[in-house]
Design a protein around this motif. Structure first.
Motif, PDB file in Angstrom:
ATOM      1  N   ASP A  68       0.888  -1.142   0.019  1.00  0.00           N
ATOM      2  CA  ASP A  68       0.085  -0.037   0.030  1.00  0.00           C
ATOM      3  C   ASP A  68       0.893   1.269  -0.033  1.00  0.00           C
ATOM      4  O   ASP A  68       0.698   2.047  -0.869  1.00  0.00           O
ATOM      5  CB  ASP A  68      -0.881  -0.136   1.234  1.00  0.00           C
ATOM      6  CG  ASP A  68      -2.037  -1.111   1.173  1.00  0.00           C
ATOM      7  OD1 ASP A  68      -2.292  -1.626   0.039  1.00  0.00           O
ATOM      8  OD2 ASP A  68      -2.568  -1.539   2.110  1.00  0.00           O
ATOM      9  N   LEU A  69       1.735   1.309   0.800  1.00  0.00           N
ATOM     10  CA  LEU A  69       2.863   2.385   0.989  1.00  0.00           C
ATOM     11  C   LEU A  69       3.449   2.559  -0.354  1.00  0.00           C
ATOM     12  O   LEU A  69       3.725   3.666  -0.940  1.00  0.00           O
ATOM     13  CB  LEU A  69       3.799   2.530   2.112  1.00  0.00           C
ATOM     14  CG  LEU A  69       4.814   3.073   2.281  1.00  0.00           C
ATOM     15  CD1 LEU A  69       4.252   4.718   2.297  1.00  0.00           C
ATOM     16  CD2 LEU A  69       5.484   3.077   3.442  1.00  0.00           C
ATOM     17  N   VAL A  70       4.145   1.195  -1.080  1.00  0.00           N
ATOM     18  CA  VAL A  70       4.930   1.475  -2.078  1.00  0.00           C
ATOM     19  C   VAL A  70       3.959   1.995  -3.303  1.00  0.00           C
ATOM     20  O   VAL A  70       4.234   2.816  -4.052  1.00  0.00           O
ATOM     21  CB  VAL A  70       5.607   0.134  -2.629  1.00  0.00           C
ATOM     22  CG1 VAL A  70       6.103   0.216  -3.815  1.00  0.00           C
ATOM     23  CG2 VAL A  70       6.667  -0.004  -1.537  1.00  0.00           C
ATOM     24  N   ASN A  71       2.600   1.346  -3.349  1.00  0.00           N
ATOM     25  CA  ASN A  71       2.035   1.940  -4.527  1.00  0.00           C
ATOM     26  C   ASN A  71       1.599   3.373  -4.402  1.00  0.00           C
ATOM     27  O   ASN A  71       1.439   4.179  -5.376  1.00  0.00           O
ATOM     28  CB  ASN A  71       0.606   1.100  -4.428  1.00  0.00           C
ATOM     29  CG  ASN A  71       0.879  -0.442  -4.668  1.00  0.00           C
ATOM     30  OD1 ASN A  71       1.825  -0.980  -5.342  1.00  0.00           O
ATOM     31  ND2 ASN A  71       0.212  -1.310  -4.582  1.00  0.00           N
ATOM     32  N   THR A  72       1.278   3.826  -3.094  1.00  0.00           N
ATOM     33  CA  THR A  72       0.943   5.334  -3.089  1.00  0.00           C
ATOM     34  C   THR A  72       2.048   6.006  -3.468  1.00  0.00           C
ATOM     35  O   THR A  72       1.825   7.165  -4.369  1.00  0.00           O
ATOM     36  CB  THR A  72       0.578   5.609  -1.384  1.00  0.00           C
ATOM     37  OG1 THR A  72      -0.788   4.871  -1.327  1.00  0.00           O
ATOM     38  CG2 THR A  72       0.319   7.058  -1.351  1.00  0.00           C
ATOM     39  N   ILE A  73       3.284   5.749  -3.131  1.00  0.00           N
ATOM     40  CA  ILE A  73       4.461   6.683  -3.444  1.00  0.00           C
ATOM     41  C   ILE A  73       4.815   6.367  -5.118  1.00  0.00           C
ATOM     42  O   ILE A  73       4.801   7.616  -5.707  1.00  0.00           O
ATOM     43  CB  ILE A  73       5.685   5.975  -2.921  1.00  0.00           C
ATOM     44  CG1 ILE A  73       5.777   6.296  -1.376  1.00  0.00           C
ATOM     45  CG2 ILE A  73       7.026   6.651  -3.344  1.00  0.00           C
ATOM     46  CD1 ILE A  73       6.771   5.841  -0.550  1.00  0.00           C
ATOM     47  N   LEU A  74       4.442   5.302  -5.459  1.00  0.00           N
ATOM     48  CA  LEU A  74       4.708   5.032  -6.914  1.00  0.00           C
ATOM     49  C   LEU A  74       3.594   5.852  -7.865  1.00  0.00           C
ATOM     50  O   LEU A  74       4.097   6.740  -8.830  1.00  0.00           O
ATOM     51  CB  LEU A  74       4.538   3.529  -7.585  1.00  0.00           C
ATOM     52  CG  LEU A  74       5.641   2.521  -7.091  1.00  0.00           C
ATOM     53  CD1 LEU A  74       5.028   1.057  -7.476  1.00  0.00           C
ATOM     54  CD2 LEU A  74       6.861   2.895  -7.691  1.00  0.00           C
ATOM     55  N   LEU A  75       2.297   5.912  -7.407  1.00  0.00           N
ATOM     56  CA  LEU A  75       1.215   6.557  -8.079  1.00  0.00           C
ATOM     57  C   LEU A  75       1.490   8.045  -8.066  1.00  0.00           C
ATOM     58  O   LEU A  75       1.097   8.845  -8.900  1.00  0.00           O
ATOM     59  CB  LEU A  75      -0.099   6.047  -7.433  1.00  0.00           C
ATOM     60  CG  LEU A  75      -0.382   4.706  -8.364  1.00  0.00           C
ATOM     61  CD1 LEU A  75      -1.695   4.242  -7.479  1.00  0.00           C
ATOM     62  CD2 LEU A  75      -0.494   4.717  -9.768  1.00  0.00           C
ATOM     63  N   ASP A  76       1.861   8.705  -6.915  1.00  0.00           N
ATOM     64  CA  ASP A  76       2.165  10.213  -6.698  1.00  0.00           C
ATOM     65  C   ASP A  76       3.269  10.423  -7.763  1.00  0.00           C
ATOM     66  O   ASP A  76       3.323  11.708  -8.315  1.00  0.00           O
ATOM     67  CB  ASP A  76       2.434  10.319  -5.001  1.00  0.00           C
ATOM     68  CG  ASP A  76       2.807  11.600  -4.926  1.00  0.00           C
ATOM     69  OD1 ASP A  76       1.964  12.606  -4.794  1.00  0.00           O
ATOM     70  OD2 ASP A  76       4.053  11.949  -5.022  1.00  0.00           O
ATOM     71  N   PHE A  77       4.390   9.689  -7.790  1.00  0.00           N
ATOM     72  CA  PHE A  77       5.516  10.039  -8.701  1.00  0.00           C
ATOM     73  C   PHE A  77       5.160   9.913 -10.217  1.00  0.00           C
ATOM     74  O   PHE A  77       5.515  10.692 -10.944  1.00  0.00           O
ATOM     75  CB  PHE A  77       6.647   9.028  -8.207  1.00  0.00           C
ATOM     76  CG  PHE A  77       7.891   9.261  -9.368  1.00  0.00           C
ATOM     77  CD1 PHE A  77       8.614  10.415  -9.006  1.00  0.00           C
ATOM     78  CD2 PHE A  77       8.032   8.378 -10.237  1.00  0.00           C
ATOM     79  CE1 PHE A  77       9.775  10.605  -9.799  1.00  0.00           C
ATOM     80  CE2 PHE A  77       9.059   8.711 -10.940  1.00  0.00           C
ATOM     81  CZ  PHE A  77       9.862   9.817 -11.011  1.00  0.00           C
ATOM     82  N   LEU A  78       4.384   8.873 -10.372  1.00  0.00           N
ATOM     83  CA  LEU A  78       4.232   8.674 -11.690  1.00  0.00           C
ATOM     84  C   LEU A  78       3.038   9.420 -12.452  1.00  0.00           C
ATOM     85  O   LEU A  78       2.840   9.871 -13.603  1.00  0.00           O
ATOM     86  CB  LEU A  78       3.899   7.230 -12.028  1.00  0.00           C
ATOM     87  CG  LEU A  78       5.080   6.128 -11.931  1.00  0.00           C
ATOM     88  CD1 LEU A  78       4.595   4.781 -11.807  1.00  0.00           C
ATOM     89  CD2 LEU A  78       6.030   6.378 -12.943  1.00  0.00           C
ATOM     90  N   ARG A  79       1.992   9.908 -11.622  1.00  0.00           N
ATOM     91  CA  ARG A  79       0.903  10.867 -12.045  1.00  0.00           C
ATOM     92  C   ARG A  79       0.915  12.053 -11.959  1.00  0.00           C
ATOM     93  O   ARG A  79       0.401  12.860 -12.598  1.00  0.00           O
ATOM     94  CB  ARG A  79      -0.150  10.070 -11.280  1.00  0.00           C
ATOM     95  CG  ARG A  79      -0.848   8.792 -11.639  1.00  0.00           C
ATOM     96  CD  ARG A  79      -2.121   8.441 -10.912  1.00  0.00           C
ATOM     97  NE  ARG A  79      -3.243   9.325 -11.322  1.00  0.00           N
ATOM     98  CZ  ARG A  79      -4.162   9.456 -10.594  1.00  0.00           C
ATOM     99  NH1 ARG A  79      -4.535   8.989  -9.360  1.00  0.00           N
ATOM    100  NH2 ARG A  79      -5.105  10.162 -11.193  1.00  0.00           N
ATOM    101  N   ARG A  80       2.079  12.579 -11.133  1.00  0.00           N
ATOM    102  CA  ARG A  80       2.067  14.232 -10.843  1.00  0.00           C
ATOM    103  C   ARG A  80       3.571  14.652 -11.239  1.00  0.00           C
ATOM    104  O   ARG A  80       4.553  13.791 -11.306  1.00  0.00           O
ATOM    105  CB  ARG A  80       1.844  14.356  -9.350  1.00  0.00           C
ATOM    106  CG  ARG A  80       0.367  13.975  -8.898  1.00  0.00           C
ATOM    107  CD  ARG A  80       0.094  14.296  -7.376  1.00  0.00           C
ATOM    108  NE  ARG A  80      -1.289  13.788  -7.172  1.00  0.00           N
ATOM    109  CZ  ARG A  80      -1.839  12.619  -7.023  1.00  0.00           C
ATOM    110  NH1 ARG A  80      -0.937  11.683  -7.211  1.00  0.00           N
ATOM    111  NH2 ARG A  80      -2.920  12.687  -6.725  1.00  0.00           N
ATOM    112  N   ASP A  81       3.688  15.905 -11.595  1.00  0.00           N
ATOM    113  CA  ASP A  81       4.987  16.510 -11.691  1.00  0.00           C
ATOM    114  C   ASP A  81       5.333  16.780 -10.450  1.00  0.00           C
ATOM    115  O   ASP A  81       4.675  16.796  -9.307  1.00  0.00           O
ATOM    116  CB  ASP A  81       4.421  17.864 -12.504  1.00  0.00           C
ATOM    117  CG  ASP A  81       3.996  17.752 -13.934  1.00  0.00           C
ATOM    118  OD1 ASP A  81       4.167  16.705 -14.505  1.00  0.00           O
ATOM    119  OD2 ASP A  81       3.415  18.737 -14.360  1.00  0.00           O
ATOM    120  N   ALA A  82       6.582  17.151 -10.598  1.00  0.00           N
ATOM    121  CA  ALA A  82       7.482  17.230  -9.181  1.00  0.00           C
ATOM    122  C   ALA A  82       6.886  18.750  -8.502  1.00  0.00           C
ATOM    123  O   ALA A  82       6.277  19.690  -9.239  1.00  0.00           O
ATOM    124  CB  ALA A  82       8.967  17.616  -9.491  1.00  0.00           C
ATOM    125  N   SER A  83       6.658  18.410  -7.137  1.00  0.00           N
ATOM    126  CA  SER A  83       5.911  19.520  -6.500  1.00  0.00           C
ATOM    127  C   SER A  83       7.130  20.683  -6.024  1.00  0.00           C
ATOM    128  O   SER A  83       8.195  20.389  -5.679  1.00  0.00           O
ATOM    129  CB  SER A  83       5.337  18.965  -5.222  1.00  0.00           C
ATOM    130  OG  SER A  83       4.355  18.141  -5.566  1.00  0.00           O
TER     131      SER A  83
END
Length: 263
Positions: free
Chosen positions: A233-248
């Protein structure tokens, strides 16, 4: 859905799920796509996930001759060109991460975003305990889970396990040997991820993170080299945040301050 494509001498099997931007998942050494069981569906909800199995792994038959990261990188480049035909996001774990970063260096035109999980670019990066494991024989209890998965799906048959095992472990003992300085040429936005108790030393992981321009770092607490299985769950959250969004944008950047100043 699984299918085969011929990549030079390799009759490569791959699995496809979902629609959208193509995302390639690269499994670890002596493993199969089964290792991505907790990631396939969550990622496929947002991307067209394409998960190939490398020569001598899983459903893909072995090819005569030794195994090397360079050979597998060349296979992957041909696979992306032929089976996908467009730049892809790459998520690699362990050996797959090594192949992923080498692809980003050799064919930057093919890699959009890059995630490296449990990656090493130097054979000296393993913790001492793993160096000992890599010298065990093919019938060792430590490798029974890998052997069981291999024997269940390999078109080469159970009797070929010792051959593939020797190829992979010989490679582990000699490779990779990629200078950290070379990572400065990576142009894809990159996330480096590692378990806090990984077989790759944290010191080496941080060195890789620092060597790749503007890379991002995630250390998964309470996890080992198989963090994606242990903390999905944690890994998937981090992956999707990185892959779906531009750098904050960050408030007090230090390492990325120069990039922020010119943005």
């Amino acid at each position: 859905m699984g299918d085969y494509v011929d990549i030079g001498p390799v009759h490569m099997w791959y699995e496809t799920r979902g629609t959208g931007e193509p995302l390639v998942l690269l499994h670890g050494g002596l493993d199969t796509n089964a290792s991505w069981g907790a990631q396939l569906d969550p990622l496929a909800a947002h991307f067209r996930v394409v998960a190939p199995e490398r020569r001598g792994h899983g459903h893909t038959p072995d090819v005569e001759g030794p195994l090397s990261y360079r050979t597998m990188t060349d296979d992957l480049a041909r696979f992306v060109d032929k089976a996908i035909g467009a730049p892809v996001h790459v998520v690699g774990w362990s050996d797959g991460a090594i192949v992923g970063v080498m692809l980003a260096l050799a064919r930057p035109d093919l890699v959009r975003k890059l995630v490296l999980i449990g990656v090493n670019v130097d054979v000296a990066a393993y913790v001492p305990q793993f160096a000992e494991v890599a010298r065990l024989p093919a019938d060792s209890p430590e490798f029974h889970p890998f052997r069981a998965v291999y024997e269940a799906v390999s078109p080469d048959g159970p009797e070929h396990w010792p051959v593939v095992f020797e190829k992979v472990t010989s490679m582990w003992r000699a490779e990779p040997q990629l200078p950290l300085a070379d990572l400065g040429a990576v142009r894809a936005r990159t996330l480096v991820m590692v378990g806090d108790d990984d077989v790759i030393s944290l010191e080496h992981t941080v060195a890789v993170y620092r060597a790749i321009p503007d890379a991002e770092l995630a250390v998964i607490p309470g996890a080992s080299h198989v963090a994606a299985m242990e903390k999905p769950d944690l890994v998937n959250t981090i992956l999707l945040d990185f892959l779906r969004r531009d750098a904050s944008p960050t408030v007090m950047p230090v390492r990325r301050a120069a990039t922020t100043a010119h943005a």
